[in-house]
Design a protein around this motif. Structure first.
Motif, PDB file in Angstrom:
ATOM      1  N   THR A   4       0.794  -1.202   0.098  1.00 12.39           N
ATOM      2  CA  THR A   4       0.044  -0.006   0.058  1.00 12.39           C
ATOM      3  C   THR A   4       0.716   1.284  -0.033  1.00 12.39           C
ATOM      4  OG1 THR A   4      -0.184  -0.202   2.296  1.00 12.39           O
ATOM      5  CG2 THR A   4      -1.851  -1.160   1.016  1.00 12.39           C
ATOM      6  N   GLU A   5       2.078   1.126   0.910  1.00  9.92           N
ATOM      7  CA  GLU A   5       2.807   2.332   0.841  1.00  9.92           C
ATOM      8  C   GLU A   5       3.574   2.530  -0.713  1.00  9.92           C
ATOM      9  OE1 GLU A   5       4.603   2.616   5.282  1.00  9.92           O
ATOM     10  OE2 GLU A   5       5.341   0.813   3.990  1.00  9.92           O
ATOM     11  N   ILE A   6       3.983   1.546  -1.424  1.00  8.77           N
ATOM     12  CA  ILE A   6       4.597   1.604  -2.450  1.00  8.77           C
ATOM     13  C   ILE A   6       3.482   2.215  -3.514  1.00  8.77           C
ATOM     14  CG2 ILE A   6       5.374   0.311  -4.502  1.00  8.77           C
ATOM     15  CD1 ILE A   6       6.828  -1.547  -2.494  1.00  8.77           C
ATOM     16  N   PHE A   7       2.467   1.650  -3.596  1.00 10.53           N
ATOM     17  CA  PHE A   7       1.346   2.100  -4.228  1.00 10.53           C
ATOM     18  C   PHE A   7       1.050   3.477  -4.024  1.00 10.53           C
ATOM     19  CE2 PHE A   7      -3.264   3.241  -5.419  1.00 10.53           C
ATOM     20  CZ  PHE A   7      -3.284   2.706  -6.751  1.00 10.53           C
ATOM     21  N   LEU A 298       9.993   7.972 -17.006  1.00  6.53           N
ATOM     22  CA  LEU A 298      10.416   7.302 -15.797  1.00  6.53           C
ATOM     23  C   LEU A 298      12.197   7.464 -15.617  1.00  6.53           C
ATOM     24  CD1 LEU A 298       8.651   3.908 -15.629  1.00  6.53           C
ATOM     25  CD2 LEU A 298       8.226   6.191 -14.583  1.00  6.53           C
ATOM     26  N   TYR A 299      12.961   7.500 -16.642  1.00  3.72           N
ATOM     27  CA  TYR A 299      14.319   7.793 -16.473  1.00  3.72           C
ATOM     28  C   TYR A 299      14.386   9.426 -16.023  1.00  3.72           C
ATOM     29  CZ  TYR A 299      19.185   7.458 -17.338  1.00  3.72           C
ATOM     30  OH  TYR A 299      20.615   7.532 -17.315  1.00  3.72           O
ATOM     31  N   GLU A 329       4.702   2.442 -10.966  1.00  4.57           N
ATOM     32  CA  GLU A 329       4.414   3.693 -11.744  1.00  4.57           C
ATOM     33  C   GLU A 329       4.168   3.392 -13.314  1.00  4.57           C
ATOM     34  OE1 GLU A 329       7.067   6.842 -11.404  1.00  4.57           O
ATOM     35  OE2 GLU A 329       7.277   6.849  -9.276  1.00  4.57           O
ATOM     36  N   ALA A 330       5.052   2.472 -13.661  1.00  2.00           N
ATOM     37  CA  ALA A 330       5.019   1.987 -15.019  1.00  2.00           C
ATOM     38  C   ALA A 330       3.811   1.221 -15.205  1.00  2.00           C
ATOM     39  CB  ALA A 330       6.018   1.103 -15.430  1.00  2.00           C
ATOM     40  N   GLY A 412       9.416   0.153 -18.356  1.00  5.78           N
ATOM     41  CA  GLY A 412       9.826   0.787 -16.833  1.00  5.78           C
ATOM     42  C   GLY A 412      10.892  -0.057 -16.372  1.00  5.78           C
ATOM     43  N   LEU A 413      11.165  -1.144 -16.794  1.00 11.05           N
ATOM     44  CA  LEU A 413      12.217  -1.900 -16.001  1.00 11.05           C
ATOM     45  C   LEU A 413      13.782  -1.299 -15.964  1.00 11.05           C
ATOM     46  CD1 LEU A 413      11.745  -5.736 -17.598  1.00 11.05           C
ATOM     47  CD2 LEU A 413      11.456  -4.908 -15.167  1.00 11.05           C
TER      48      LEU A 413
END
Length: 431
Positions: A4-7, A298-299, A329-330, A412-413
């Motif tokens: 949940t924190e990551i999201f 993202l970069y 995010e991706a 996004g990798l």
């Protein structure tokens, strides 16, 4: 870090960079909507062509006076399709009947409106041999010996966009047509016809957009001199079509063209497969462009958030947490773009399908672009599309949605991996 924190952190990072996020989502949206919309049109087109071809009799072969290929034109030495050829072919085993046909085109003047129509000049009673499902509106009468009688296709009597029926049974219409005189010069004449019947929609465009007159009248007005454009050869059964084809080609060799229902279906399949491959390539290019946009976004985000990443690592965040943060995010970008793109693609498919695409029918007594010429090449079933409703298959839409999200994750990798490898000491020293 918990999921949940990551999201929450990923969503907040995207929200903080609204303009960049919207533009990146838009890239994914364009690619997925293109694939959805074009796939829907392709499926609709395939169903439309199948419907038209299925309306044709499966035991009928279409015989023309020569064979055309992309590199060789053998029509210069082709035979003449006249009554002699009709008698010879009709005497072959497994041939049940022959419906000779003249083709042409006319301009109809009715109620002050001008309509361009193909002409099929055959024995009207034998139209059912070619199109078994043919039916007529009430009051119609098929007059095979009346030179002034005309049968009118549904799309001519009820043209798209008209508020009501334009041509009815018993109405008189003026037909203007062209022909080549003895000196090879184009001449134009007009003649009045009485509509003896109106066909109900057959679902086959080449019939619905045509008018039908009897064979002698077609020979006369187009100055054919007894030279038929097409012989519709009915085999005894569908299974004997290939045998009849071999008999005809064995009799005349390469000087005659014979097209069977099997060839038409094969051509249709090739056209559809080629069209589908092109559509897939266009959509994939658009999706790849969207993926490049995700990489760039993202970069840049990693570069701008180096101190933030260093701080998170300094207070205990692991490399896998940072990796997950950017991958989420991706994923969010991919899900948003793919979902909105799916809806946009459906809307775009219906919008594009409302655009009618109809090739011109060609003029003159030669009558290119008519029922005889178009069907025999099978391409006209695709090239003449009055209205093709898109068909959106759930399986195709799910595949496009998943592909869009997977490409977003793949894009996004590298930025995510780059962020996860940052040293907290180096990151905290960045200004």
């Amino acid at each position: 870090m918990q999921a949940t924190e990551i999201f929450s952190l990923s969503f907040g990072a995207l929200s903080d960079r609204k303009v960049r996020t919207v533009l990146t989502v838009l890239m994914v949206l364009v690619g997925s909507s293109l694939m959805i919309g074009l796939n829907g049109l392709s499926a609709g087109q395939s169903a439309f062509v199948n419907q038209q071809l299925n309306n044709l009799a499966t035991n009928v072969l279409f015989v023309t006076s020569g064979q055309r290929t992309f590199n060789v034109d053998t029509t210069a030495t082709s035979i003449i399709l006249n009554n002699v050829a009709v008698t010879k072919i009709k005497s072959l085993p497994f041939v049940e009947d022959i419906v000779p046909e003249y083709t042409g085109s006319v301009t109809l003047n009715t109620q002050g409106r001008i309509i361009r129509a193909s002409v099929i000049a055959i024995d009207p009673q034998k139209l059912i041999t070619i199109v078994p499902n043919v039916q007529y509106v009430d009051g119609s009468v098929v007059k095979e010996t009346d030179s002034s009688a005309m049968l009118v296709g549904d799309s001519i009597a009820n043209p798209p966009g008209a508020t009501g029926t334009l041509i009815t049974v018993g109405q008189t219409v003026k037909a203007t047509y062209s022909y080549l005189d003895a000196n090879g010069k184009s001449q134009q004449q007009s003649r009045s016809f009485i509509v003896s019947g109106v066909l109900q929609s057959t679902g086959y465009n080449q019939i619905d957009r045509a008018v039908i007159i009897n064979e002698p009248t077609g020979n006369q007005i187009f100055h054919k001199s007894g030279k038929y454009d097409v012989l519709n050869v009915a085999a005894q059964t569908s299974d004997s079509v290939d045998t009849v084809q071999q008999e005809i080609t064995g009799l005349y060799g390469s000087t005659i063209g014979v097209i069977t229902p099997k060839v038409i279906m094969a051509t249709r399949l090739n056209l559809t497969n080629g069209n589908s491959a092109f559509i897939l390539s266009v959509g994939m290019i658009a999706l790849v462009v969207g993926a490049v946009g995700i990489v760039t976004t993202l970069y840049n985000s990693v570069t701008e958030r180096i101190r933030e990443i260093g701080t998170m690592k300094a207070i205990g965040a692991q490399g896998k947490d940072i990796l997950a943060l950017f991958l989420v995010e991706a994923v969010l970008i991919g899900i948003l773009g793919a979902t909105i793109g799916l809806l946009a693609g459906i809307g775009a498919g219906y919008a594009l399908s409302s655009i009618s695409v109809t090739l011109p029918t060609g003029g003159g007594g030669g009558g290119g672009g008519t029922f005889a010429g178009g069907v025999r090449a099978a391409a006209s079933a695709v090239a003449s599309l009055p209205h093709v409703a898109p068909i959106f298959l759930p399986v195709d839409m799910i595949k496009v949605w998943i592909l869009s999200v997977i490409l977003s994750i793949a894009a996004g990798l590298f930025p995510a991996w780059k962020a996860s490898r940052l040293s907290p000491m180096v990151a905290l020293r960045r200004e």
